[in-house]
Motif scaffolding. Structure first.
Motif, PDB file in Angstrom:
ATOM      1  N   ASN A  34       0.814  -1.220   0.000  1.00 55.41           N
ATOM      2  CA  ASN A  34       0.000   0.000   0.000  1.00 55.41           C
ATOM      3  C   ASN A  34       0.847   1.271   0.000  1.00 55.41           C
ATOM      4  OD1 ASN A  34       0.851   0.045   2.650  1.00 55.41           O
ATOM      5  ND2 ASN A  34      -1.194   0.148   3.543  1.00 55.41           N
ATOM      6  N   LYS A  35       2.132   1.173   0.371  1.00 56.16           N
ATOM      7  CA  LYS A  35       2.970   2.376   0.310  1.00 56.16           C
ATOM      8  C   LYS A  35       3.220   2.780  -1.146  1.00 56.16           C
ATOM      9  CE  LYS A  35       3.013   2.196   4.759  1.00 56.16           C
ATOM     10  NZ  LYS A  35       2.364   0.896   4.985  1.00 56.16           N
ATOM     11  N   LYS A  38       0.141   4.548  -2.078  1.00 52.29           N
ATOM     12  CA  LYS A  38       0.052   5.879  -1.452  1.00 52.29           C
ATOM     13  C   LYS A  38       0.962   6.895  -2.118  1.00 52.29           C
ATOM     14  CE  LYS A  38      -1.128   4.451   3.268  1.00 52.29           C
ATOM     15  NZ  LYS A  38      -0.638   4.416   4.661  1.00 52.29           N
ATOM     16  N   ASN A  62       7.709   0.529   6.685  1.00 51.78           N
ATOM     17  CA  ASN A  62       7.608   0.287   5.250  1.00 51.78           C
ATOM     18  C   ASN A  62       7.534   1.610   4.485  1.00 51.78           C
ATOM     19  OD1 ASN A  62       7.532  -2.537   5.571  1.00 51.78           O
ATOM     20  ND2 ASN A  62       5.332  -2.479   5.977  1.00 51.78           N
ATOM     21  N   GLY A 129       3.752   7.182   7.980  1.00 56.26           N
ATOM     22  CA  GLY A 129       2.945   6.125   7.369  1.00 56.26           C
ATOM     23  C   GLY A 129       2.269   6.526   6.067  1.00 56.26           C
ATOM     24  N   GLY A 165      -3.340   0.643   9.814  1.00 56.34           N
ATOM     25  CA  GLY A 165      -2.438   1.363  10.705  1.00 56.34           C
ATOM     26  C   GLY A 165      -2.999   2.766  10.859  1.00 56.34           C
ATOM     27  N   GLY A 167      -5.029   3.915   8.716  1.00 57.60           N
ATOM     28  CA  GLY A 167      -6.374   3.826   8.149  1.00 57.60           C
ATOM     29  C   GLY A 167      -6.518   4.504   6.793  1.00 57.60           C
ATOM     30  N   THR A 168      -5.438   5.064   6.275  1.00 54.57           N
ATOM     31  CA  THR A 168      -5.484   5.806   5.006  1.00 54.57           C
ATOM     32  C   THR A 168      -5.938   4.922   3.847  1.00 54.57           C
ATOM     33  OG1 THR A 168      -3.607   7.082   5.825  1.00 54.57           O
ATOM     34  CG2 THR A 168      -4.134   7.319   3.495  1.00 54.57           C
ATOM     35  N   THR A 169      -5.379   3.713   3.776  1.00 51.55           N
ATOM     36  CA  THR A 169      -5.704   2.824   2.658  1.00 51.55           C
ATOM     37  C   THR A 169      -7.177   2.410   2.720  1.00 51.55           C
ATOM     38  OG1 THR A 169      -3.451   1.997   2.863  1.00 51.55           O
ATOM     39  CG2 THR A 169      -4.909   0.796   1.388  1.00 51.55           C
ATOM     40  N   ASP A 242       2.917  -9.825   5.930  1.00 49.91           N
ATOM     41  CA  ASP A 242       3.645  -8.987   6.869  1.00 49.91           C
ATOM     42  C   ASP A 242       3.371  -9.473   8.296  1.00 49.91           C
ATOM     43  OD1 ASP A 242       3.860  -6.037   8.283  1.00 49.91           O
ATOM     44  OD2 ASP A 242       1.902  -6.935   8.515  1.00 49.91           O
ATOM     45  N   GLN A 270      -1.079  -6.117   1.645  1.00 49.32           N
ATOM     46  CA  GLN A 270      -0.543  -4.764   1.506  1.00 49.32           C
ATOM     47  C   GLN A 270       0.988  -4.722   1.509  1.00 49.32           C
ATOM     48  OE1 GLN A 270      -3.363  -1.729   3.504  1.00 49.32           O
ATOM     49  NE2 GLN A 270      -3.519  -3.527   4.793  1.00 49.32           N
ATOM     50  N   GLY A 271       1.600  -5.860   1.187  1.00 52.73           N
ATOM     51  CA  GLY A 271       3.069  -5.888   1.076  1.00 52.73           C
ATOM     52  C   GLY A 271       3.735  -5.859   2.443  1.00 52.73           C
TER      53      GLY A 271
END
Ligand SMILES: *Cc1c(COP(=O)(O)O)cnc(C)c1O
Length: 288
Positions: A34-35, A38, A62, A129, A165, A167-169, A242, A270-271
């Motif tokens: 997800n990074k 983002k 990450n 994050g 984490g 919650g952004t994703t 993860d 999410q990797g």
């Protein structure tokens, strides 16, 4: 950078449930999960005035690593603040920390707050994050890929699950998807997560559904049950997840097996597997 979109969706059977996995861990070798979603916005756009990125957070994050990939590619200077660096990591760097150093990250260890950062118009400040509005760009692409899959396969009543984490994703996924997004807090509790959602979106009706975890987990702490389910996933379905978020995610999902039809779930991988090295070492020392 090419190929940071369209990761496969695969069918697995875990503990008797048929679950679809969106393999964002396979997005790209150096830039995944997800990074990558983002920070996709920064790859696709030009920033002629920017020469430097500043961010902050934990020493094995990450996001820290993914930003180092971005900065290297863009030729940007990269400074990262962290409160603390254990001596074993300083003496023999591993995981995300090692890779970020290789990509040229300047690490500053010590206390910091917003006044510490020397921001001007050539600096990009990235919240811990990657909790930033720009994340919506890449996450909307992720949502489009899922929508496409649901249509092509004629799926009905599908729900999406992913552990949170910041919650952004989860938040932006819910914004761009028609189906319900379920998530659970891994950093802090559901009240913290709700607050994180509100920082990015004031309209509560657009928030994902928060599933309370079956017990309280302290982020980054070792729990035998987390290690166990992580190993079970690897053995049963041959996918490495993860170790910080996914063991909590999977346990929470299974905990709600009577409330939701687990055969109708798309779980977002999410990797974050690069960051597992230090966690695996800690787990092996404690439980194997
Ligand atoms: C960063 C990360 C998360 C948390 O993502 P948020 O958007 O902050 O909720 C979950 N899983 C993995 C593997 C991550 O790297």
């Amino acid at each position: 950078m090419k190929n940071i979109q369209n990761s496969p969706i695969t069918k697995i059977t875990f503990n008797g449930y048929n679950i679809l996995i969106k393999r964002d861990d396979l997005l790209h070798e150096d830039f995944n999960g997800n990074k990558a979603r983002k920070f996709h916005y920064f790859f696709d756009n030009e920033f002629p005035n920017i020469t430097k990125v500043i961010s902050y957070g934990s020493n094995q994050s990450n996001a820290m690593y993914s930003l180092s990939v971005l900065c290297k590619l863009k030729g940007w200077e990269y400074t990262y603040y962290t409160n603390h660096l254990p001596s074993f990591l300083k003496d023999s760097p591993t995981g995300n920390y090692k890779e970020a150093l290789k990509n040229g990250m300047n690490l500053i260890i010590g206390d910091y707050d917003n006044s510490t950062f020397n921001i001007n118009n050539s600096t990009l400040l990235i919240n811990e994050g990657g909790a930033i509005q720009e994340a919506s760009y890449g996450i909307s692409i992720l949502a489009d890929e899922i929508t496409q899959y649901i249509k092509e396969n004629n799926l009905k009543d599908t729900k999406i699950f992913l552990p949170s984490g910041t919650g952004t994703t989860a938040l932006f996924l819910q914004k761009y998807l028609d189906c319900e997004v379920l998530t659970c807090p891994c950093v802090g509790d559901e009240i913290y997560l709700e607050k994180q959602f509100l920082d990015l979106e004031v309209d509560k009706s657009l928030h994902p559904t928060i599933l309370k975890t079956s017990k309280k987990f302290h982020f980054g702490k070792l729990y035998n049950e987390n290690y166990k389910i992580w190993k079970e996933l690897k053995e049963q379905i041959n996918i490495e997840f993860d170790l910080l978020y996914d063991p909590i995610g999977w346990q929470t999902l299974l905990f709600y097996k009577d409330k939701y039809d687990l055969n109708n779930i798309i779980y977002i991988h999410q990797g974050g597997v690069k960051g597992n090295i230090t966690m695996i070492e800690r787990y092996k020392r404690k439980y194997d």
